[in-house]
Each structure stands twice: as C-alpha cells, then as structure tokens.
Design an enzyme around this catalytic site. Sequence first.
Site, PDB file in Angstrom:
ATOM      1  N   TYR A 108       0.859  -1.185   0.000  1.00 13.64           N
ATOM      2  CA  TYR A 108       0.000   0.000   0.000  1.00 13.64           C
ATOM      3  C   TYR A 108       0.897   1.237   0.000  1.00 13.64           C
ATOM      4  CZ  TYR A 108      -3.325   3.467   1.780  1.00 13.64           C
ATOM      5  OH  TYR A 108      -4.107   4.579   1.947  1.00 13.64           O
ATOM      6  N   GLU A 197      -3.379   7.517  -4.114  1.00 15.35           N
ATOM      7  CA  GLU A 197      -3.190   6.205  -3.484  1.00 15.35           C
ATOM      8  C   GLU A 197      -2.953   5.110  -4.519  1.00 15.35           C
ATOM      9  OE1 GLU A 197      -6.077   4.654  -0.215  1.00 15.35           O
ATOM     10  OE2 GLU A 197      -6.717   3.693  -2.073  1.00 15.35           O
TER      11      GLU A 197
END
Length: 387
Positions: A108, A197
């Site tokens: 992530y 993101e």
Amino acid sequence: MKVHEYQARQLLEEAGAPVPPSKVVENVDQALSAFDEIGGQVVVKAQVFAGGRGKAGFVKLCNNRDEVKSAAEFMFSNRMVSNQTGPEGIAVKKLLIASAVDIESEYYVAVVLDRAKRCPVVMVSREGGVEIEEVAEKNPDAIVKQWLDPHLGLLGFQQAKLVSALHLAEKEQAKAAGKVIRALVEVFYKYDCALAEINPLVLTKDGQIMAIDAKMNFDESAVFRHKTLQDMFDPSEENQAELRAKEHNLSYIALDGNIGCLVNGAGLAMSTMDIIKLHGGEPANFLDVGGSVTKDGAIEAFRIILADDKVKGVLVNIFGGIAKCDTIAEALIAAAKEVGFKVPVVVRLEGTNVERARELLKEANIDALVPADDLTDAAQKACAQVA
Ligand code: GDP
Ligand code: MN
C-alpha cells in the site's frame, strides 16, 4: 474532484511509475477487442468512483474471450454495491481491460493531506491489497509514515525509510519502489491532490514492481489551475442535483433526511441543520444560496429541493444582510407559481426589508406557506409538518 482509476493510472504513468498496459471500453464488443489486442490474461475492472470493487465482484481475472464477455456483461448490467457505496450501488458505464500480472506480494502506498500537521503525509504498508482501514485499526505499526515539507517535497532519506519498510529482497526492486513513491508524490504536488493512493502496488512473480490500482482526489478549489483535470472531469458520475446547484453558484449537498433546507450563508445553514436535529427532524440537504442570491438563483434552489422525492417539508431560513428578504419572498412566490408547493414550506425571514417581504407573502396568500417567528419556532414547525 474524483477521477476514474484509468485516469489516475495515466497521471502515474506520466510521472514515471510502471503501470500494466490497458484499454478503457464502453461496451462488451469493445471489451472483446481490447482483450484481443492486449493478449494473455487480463483483468476486467469496473470504472466507478468507489473502491471495494474486488470483493463486490467487479474486478475479474479473465483468460479467454468467453470469460471477458461474461465479466463485461455482468458489470454493465448490474449496479456495483460495495462497502464504499450506498445500498443502491452505482451503475457501471466504463470498464478497464488491463493486462493481468502474477502477484508475489501486495503493498500500500498513499499520499494524503494531514490537516493537523498542515502538510502531506506519505504512508506505506507491506499489508496492501486488503482494506487498509482494517490494518490501520488492528495493526497501526504496519503503516509507516513520513511527513513532507510542503515546499521541499519528498527528501532522499524519507524515500529510503519508506522503501525499507516494504522489505523488498532485491536492490533493483527497492529502487523501482522508490521511483513509484516519488512519482506518486510528484503527482500529488503537481495536481493539488487531496489524496493519491496506489493499492495495491505489487511485486510480480518475475520481480517487477507495478502499480495495479490507483485512486486520486483533487482539491476542488485548485482544479481551475489544471487543464488536464478539467478535461478528466466526468459529470455523469456526479450527483445531478449537486451539479445543477454548482452551475447556479449554490452550495448544495444531498443528505438522507426529509426536511429540505434553503438558507443563506454556510454557517447559518449548519446551524439550521443542527436545530432541525435538536427538535428531532432530519435535514434532506445542506443548501447555501449565498449572500448575494438573486431571484433566479433562489427559484433554482426551490426546484432542486422540491425535485427530491424524500422531501416532505421545507424550511426556509433567511437572514437578510446583503441578500434582501423581499428578494427571497419574490422567489418564494414565483417558485410557488412555477413549481408548486406540494409540501408545507415553513418560512423564517429576518433582517433587511423583512417588513416588505412579509407583506408580499401575505398578499400572495400561498396555502403551503407556514410563517415562523424565530428559528426555534421554524424548526419546531418544520419537524411537526413532516412528523
Ligand atoms: P479494489 O478492490 O476496488 O481496490 O480493486 P483493485 O484494483 O485493487 O483489485 C482488487 C484485488 O484484485 C487486488 O488486491 C488483487 O488482489 C486483485 N487483482 C487486481 N488486478 C490483478 C491482476 O492483474 N492480477 C492478479 N493476480 N490479481 C489482481
Ligand atoms: Mn485497490
């Protein structure tokens, strides 16, 4: 402002992050041609402004034409419901057909604005792919953060710390991951992002680092500076009432309750919503018609509120400062004639030209109008009308 995954991928790619080749399609035939062109295994992905697509069945690995056909047919004919949408879900108008990768591990990487610290923060985790909110809650140490100087951006030592948190075995992989983090930060700064993101960033079985999902939100107040973003704006994905309101310089946000609110000034609109709740009601919207509202603007505001089936009553709360009470009264009368008030409209007016406004309303003699003396009285009456 939000953009689709395919658009976020494009910005990432331009900044130098490796992204698998892909095509955007709008029907099943195009999906099949995209599969033929890309070749090998592909992943078919719904392009909507919500995540959690994998779990909802809107990200599917496909090995042949038949699988692509049924995945595309399914996604175009079903609304996607995930933990990030309401129960009504979202219709899918576009799909991304991307070359699939063999995944070794998922990471992530994100940059968001830390309002408390007044600077961007980069976050990375080895536990990517799954819901990051869950990681943040149950295992916060698994997320490593670096706060960035608003002017200097990502410094070398910060990049090194973030990369080392990923525990990549090979030097080349660490270098590649560093490049991706840098690219994401570059996009964040360049386009005035609120969020950028990559989830997941993957290490493939053959040792490549790749971004296979991307999400970006941009500061609405900065979009005027970016032609690229203006071109990416997709009005069909927006709330249509909110879009209409924006065209008329009205700040409107749809909510779940049944009392429509028409107020001038954001602070007054907030306190109006509070007082409705205090008396046991639920606002159907936030609507600030602005200080310098015109008659046409106010009529449009009524149209927007009354177009919402959930609205069982309306509370008009105007403090006449720059906006004149008689202007609002005229708009009320015009709206009653034009749109028709099928629900009770409680009106509280105070301030500039209020006497003239009251006279106008009295002369107009509109059945649905319920005059109120002050804000408490107005809120109580509105709540009683919808109870
Ligand atoms: P999201 O659920 O909306 O965040 O959609 P993602 O694009 O992140 O996809 C969800 C999950 O599908 C990922 O975490 C992966 O596990 C899987 N996935 C997506 N693309 C690929 C791919 O190319 N290959 C493989 N093997 N899995 C993929
Ligand atoms: Mn994802």
